[in-house]
Design an enzyme around this catalytic site. Structure first.
Site, PDB file in Angstrom:
ATOM      1  N   CYS A  82       0.834  -1.195   0.000  1.00 57.13           N
ATOM      2  CA  CYS A  82       0.000   0.000   0.000  1.00 57.13           C
ATOM      3  C   CYS A  82       0.876   1.254   0.000  1.00 57.13           C
ATOM      4  O   CYS A  82       1.607   1.487  -0.951  1.00 57.13           O
ATOM      5  CB  CYS A  82      -1.008  -0.038   1.142  1.00 57.13           C
ATOM      6  N   HIS A 183      -3.885  -5.027  -0.357  1.00 58.00           N
ATOM      7  CA  HIS A 183      -3.489  -5.445   0.986  1.00 58.00           C
ATOM      8  C   HIS A 183      -3.474  -6.974   1.069  1.00 58.00           C
ATOM      9  O   HIS A 183      -4.526  -7.584   1.231  1.00 58.00           O
ATOM     10  CB  HIS A 183      -4.474  -4.899   2.022  1.00 58.00           C
ATOM     11  N   GLU A 185      -2.650  -8.737   3.500  1.00 56.66           N
ATOM     12  CA  GLU A 185      -3.103  -9.147   4.830  1.00 56.66           C
ATOM     13  C   GLU A 185      -4.621  -9.133   4.962  1.00 56.66           C
ATOM     14  O   GLU A 185      -5.170  -9.706   5.915  1.00 56.66           O
ATOM     15  CB  GLU A 185      -2.465  -8.251   5.905  1.00 56.66           C
TER      16      GLU A 185
END
Length: 203
Positions: A82, A183, A185
């Protein structure tokens, strides 16, 4: 050892947890330049404004030099996530023009969709379409949340794209460096698979 850079970025612990879920055995959350110099892999997370993240990173004495030594001199695999990816650019145009690391030529500017009905920020699940043959990238869907995008100066550095009323860069890559706008995650199976490949990457 994977050095996960701690410079106040908001997604630090979620990235740490995802790396562990992806199979990482030794992840050090660190703001120590010496730890970065000796790391086997480096991850730079990031959430928030370009300038604030850049100032926080530069504010850690010796960190930018340590990153450069590890990545450029030793060829350590590097992942930016990001804003961590956006910091690779020459400049960021959020709240004025501010210098980035300059590792991948380009600038970070506000998303301007061709369709006014397309909302900014670009938020939610969207396709990741590889633009080059890269060991880490596969077609799929990932989670995005950003209002600014990376405009690469050289199309050869665009590793993947997505579409939000027009093409946006989803990943950039150069040598042992890769940055992703999405992202991992938050991208469930796709994100964990991507991180697992990063852990095994031998560029």
């Amino acid at each position: 050892m994977i050095a996960l850079i701690d410079y106040g970025a908001g997604n630090l612990h979620s990235v740490h947890n995802a790396l562990r879920q992806a199979g990482a055995q030794d992840v050090a959350i660190t703001a120590d330049p010496d730890a970065v110099r000796s790391a086997d892999r480096i991850v730079l997370p990031g959430v928030g404004a370009f300038r604030a993240c850049r100032d926080a990173l530069v504010g850690i004495d010796g960190m930018v030099d340590a990153l450069g030594e590890a990545v450029h001199a030793r060829g350590v695999p590097f992942l930016g996530v990001c804003v961590g990816m956006q910091l690779l650019a020459d400049t960021g145009e959020e709240f004025g023009s501010h210098p980035g690391l300059g590792w991948i030529p380009g600038s970070v500017s506000h998303i301007a969709p061709s369709d006014p009905a397309a909302k900014v920020p670009h938020m939610g699940w969207n396709d990741v379409a590889p633009a080059m043959a890269h060991a880490l990238l596969e077609p799929g869907e990932a989670y995005f949340l950003h209002s600014y995008h990376f405009a690469a100066a050289d199309p050869a550095h665009i590793a993947a794209t997505t579409d939000h009323a027009g093409p946006l860069v989803a990943a950039v890559a150069r040598n042992t460096i890769i940055g992703v706008q999405f992202h991992p995650e938050k991208s469930q199976r796709y994100g964990l698979s991507f991180l697992s490949r990063f852990l095994d990457w031998r560029p």
